[in-house]
Design a protein around this motif. Sequence first.
Motif, short mmCIF file in Angstrom:
data_model
loop_
_atom_site.label_atom_id
_atom_site.label_comp_id
_atom_site.label_asym_id
_atom_site.label_seq_id
_atom_site.Cartn_x
_atom_site.Cartn_y
_atom_site.Cartn_z
N ASN A 31 0.85 -1.20 0.00
CA ASN A 31 0.00 0.00 0.00
C ASN A 31 0.88 1.24 0.00
OD1 ASN A 31 0.73 0.59 2.74
ND2 ASN A 31 -0.96 -0.67 3.50
N CYS A 32 0.25 2.39 -0.19
CA CYS A 32 1.01 3.63 -0.40
C CYS A 32 1.84 4.01 0.81
CB CYS A 32 0.05 4.76 -0.75
SG CYS A 32 -0.72 4.60 -2.39
N ASP A 33 1.31 3.81 2.01
CA ASP A 33 2.07 4.16 3.21
C ASP A 33 3.31 3.29 3.33
OD1 ASP A 33 2.37 5.50 5.86
OD2 ASP A 33 2.06 3.46 6.59
N ARG A 34 3.17 2.01 3.09
CA ARG A 34 4.30 1.10 3.26
C ARG A 34 5.38 1.30 2.21
NH1 ARG A 34 0.80 -4.36 4.71
NH2 ARG A 34 0.44 -3.85 6.91
N THR A 35 5.00 1.75 1.01
CA THR A 35 6.01 1.93 -0.03
C THR A 35 6.95 3.10 0.25
OG1 THR A 35 4.46 3.23 -1.37
CG2 THR A 35 4.62 0.87 -1.86
N ARG A 36 6.64 3.91 1.23
CA ARG A 36 7.58 4.93 1.69
C ARG A 36 8.56 4.37 2.70
NH1 ARG A 36 6.53 10.34 0.68
NH2 ARG A 36 8.62 10.57 1.58
N GLN A 37 8.30 3.17 3.21
CA GLN A 37 9.12 2.58 4.26
C GLN A 37 9.94 1.39 3.78
OE1 GLN A 37 6.66 2.35 8.08
NE2 GLN A 37 5.07 2.68 6.54
N VAL A 38 9.38 0.63 2.86
CA VAL A 38 10.08 -0.54 2.31
C VAL A 38 9.79 -0.60 0.81
CG1 VAL A 38 10.02 -1.88 4.45
CG2 VAL A 38 8.13 -2.09 2.81
N ALA A 39 10.60 -1.38 0.10
CA ALA A 39 10.40 -1.59 -1.33
C ALA A 39 9.68 -2.92 -1.54
CB ALA A 39 11.74 -1.60 -2.06
N PHE A 40 8.80 -2.95 -2.53
CA PHE A 40 8.03 -4.16 -2.80
C PHE A 40 8.33 -4.70 -4.19
CE2 PHE A 40 5.29 -2.55 0.62
CZ PHE A 40 4.98 -3.74 1.30
N SER A 41 8.21 -6.01 -4.29
CA SER A 41 8.16 -6.65 -5.60
C SER A 41 6.80 -6.38 -6.23
CB SER A 41 8.33 -8.17 -5.43
OG SER A 41 7.16 -8.73 -4.82
N THR A 42 6.60 -6.90 -7.43
CA THR A 42 5.26 -6.90 -7.99
C THR A 42 4.38 -7.83 -7.15
OG1 THR A 42 5.94 -8.69 -9.49
CG2 THR A 42 6.00 -6.43 -10.35
N ALA A 43 3.07 -7.65 -7.24
CA ALA A 43 2.13 -8.45 -6.46
C ALA A 43 2.14 -9.90 -6.93
CB ALA A 43 0.73 -7.87 -6.57
N TYR A 44 2.13 -10.82 -5.97
CA TYR A 44 2.07 -12.24 -6.33
C TYR A 44 0.73 -12.88 -5.95
CZ TYR A 44 3.36 -13.09 -1.39
OH TYR A 44 3.40 -13.11 -0.01
N PHE A 45 -0.13 -12.13 -5.24
CA PHE A 45 -1.47 -12.62 -4.90
C PHE A 45 -2.32 -11.43 -4.51
CE2 PHE A 45 -4.86 -14.75 -2.61
CZ PHE A 45 -5.01 -15.95 -3.31
N THR A 46 -3.63 -11.53 -4.70
CA THR A 46 -4.55 -10.46 -4.29
C THR A 46 -5.64 -11.05 -3.40
OG1 THR A 46 -4.16 -9.23 -6.33
CG2 THR A 46 -6.09 -8.62 -5.03
N ALA A 47 -5.73 -10.52 -2.18
CA ALA A 47 -6.75 -10.94 -1.23
C ALA A 47 -7.64 -9.75 -0.90
CB ALA A 47 -6.09 -11.50 0.03
N GLY A 48 -8.47 -9.87 0.14
CA GLY A 48 -9.33 -8.78 0.58
C GLY A 48 -9.70 -8.95 2.03
N GLN A 49 -9.85 -7.83 2.76
CA GLN A 49 -10.24 -7.88 4.17
C GLN A 49 -11.70 -8.32 4.29
OE1 GLN A 49 -8.34 -7.21 6.99
NE2 GLN A 49 -6.55 -7.06 5.66
N GLN A 50 -11.96 -9.26 5.21
CA GLN A 50 -13.30 -9.80 5.39
C GLN A 50 -13.48 -10.22 6.84
OE1 GLN A 50 -14.22 -12.55 2.27
NE2 GLN A 50 -16.29 -13.00 2.98
N ILE A 51 -14.73 -10.37 7.26
CA ILE A 51 -15.06 -10.71 8.64
C ILE A 51 -15.17 -12.22 8.80
CG2 ILE A 51 -16.87 -10.59 10.41
CD1 ILE A 51 -15.33 -8.05 10.32
N LEU A 52 -14.54 -12.73 9.87
CA LEU A 52 -14.63 -14.13 10.27
C LEU A 52 -15.35 -14.20 11.60
CD1 LEU A 52 -13.42 -17.09 9.56
CD2 LEU A 52 -11.72 -16.53 11.31
#
Length: 336
Positions: free
Chosen positions: A170-191
Motif C-alpha cells: 500500500n502507499c504508506d508502506r512503499t515509503r518505508q520498504v520496497a516491494f516486488s510486484t504483487a504475487y497474490f490479491t486478497a481482501g479484508q473480510q469478517i470471520l
Amino acid sequence: MQRRWRGWGGVATMAAACTLAVAATLTPLGDCAHAQARATSRAQQTGQPRGRVQQGEARQARWTTPLDASGSCDASLRPTSGTTDGAAVRRIKDRGRLIVGVDQNSYLWGFRDPASGTFAGFDIDIVHAIAQDILGDPDAVQFLTVPTDQRIPAIQEHKVDMVVRTMTINCDRTRQVAFSTAYFTAGQQILVANGSTVSGFDDSLEHRTVCTADGSTGETKLRQDPHGATVLTVDNQLDCLVRLQLGLADAVFTDNALAAGQAAQDPSVRLVGQPVTQEPYGVAMNLGDSDLVRRVNSVLEAYRSGGTDSPWMRSYRHWLQADLPGIDGPPPPAYR
C-alpha cells in the motif's frame, strides 16, 4: 503432512508447532504458542480479553506517498536478467544463505509442519524459488519468524533480506520498504463463529469486539470505519482465532486468504459478508536494495510463466484451491 487440522485440535497442533526449536527468530517467545493460556488466564483474572483494546479511531498517517506515473502505488521496478549482481545480491551470495522474515502460524501460507518442523505454505514456496535463483539451492534459507507489526522494522534494520508474509502493498508502506510486484490479491473480510448474528463489515459490528493484528491493513481499515465496534489488536492473526474460540472476541477482521486457512482448520468458524478491500501481496525489501527488488521480480516473472503448469499455479492448487477456489492465475505485474 496432514492436509487438515480441524477445530481445537487443529489450533492446538499449530500452537504446538510454534514451540519447536527455531534456528533464528525475532520473537524468542512466539505469542502463538502461549496465546490460549495467556488469554484464558487474563479472562479468569479480569473477565476482559487480553490485548491492546481501544475504541476504533483513525490514526493519522505518518507519510503521504506519491503515486507513480501510472497512478498506482503497487508498481515495482522492472526485473533484471541476473547477469550483473548489485550490492544486495552480492551480500546474500557472500553469506551463502537468504535470510527471510516469515510467519509460522498462518496455515496454508507460512506455517510449521508439525510432523517435520519445517516451514511450508504458499509464501514458503516463493521463498524457495528466490533462494534457488540467487544461490542455486532452494533450501539455502534462514527463516526468521516476525510478528505482523515487526515486519517493516526487520527490513529497515537489515535483520532480514526480505519479508514474505502475506504483506499487503500500500502507499504508506512503499515509503518505508520496497516491494516486488504483487504475487497474490486478497481482501479484508469478517470471520465469525457459526451462529453469530454479525453479517459482515457493517453496522452488525456495533457494540462487538473485533480482533485484528497490530500493524495490519485490517487494523487501519477498522480504525477508519469501526462501525461502532471495539478494536482488539494482537501480535498475530492466529491469536485472534484463539480469542474468537474463547469468546473473548465476537469477530476477526483479516485477509480472506488468511481466514480461509483458519476456517479450513476449524469448521466452527466462517467468513461472512464480502471482501471490503483489495490486498495485493508483495515481497518486501529494504528501500536501498533496488538490485534485489529487480532480481526478485525476475524470479516472479518466471514463477508466473507457464500457464496452468506454472510454478504459481502448481503451488496454488496444492495449498489454496480447496479453500480459495475459482482463481485462474496470478495477478499481472505492474511496473514503473
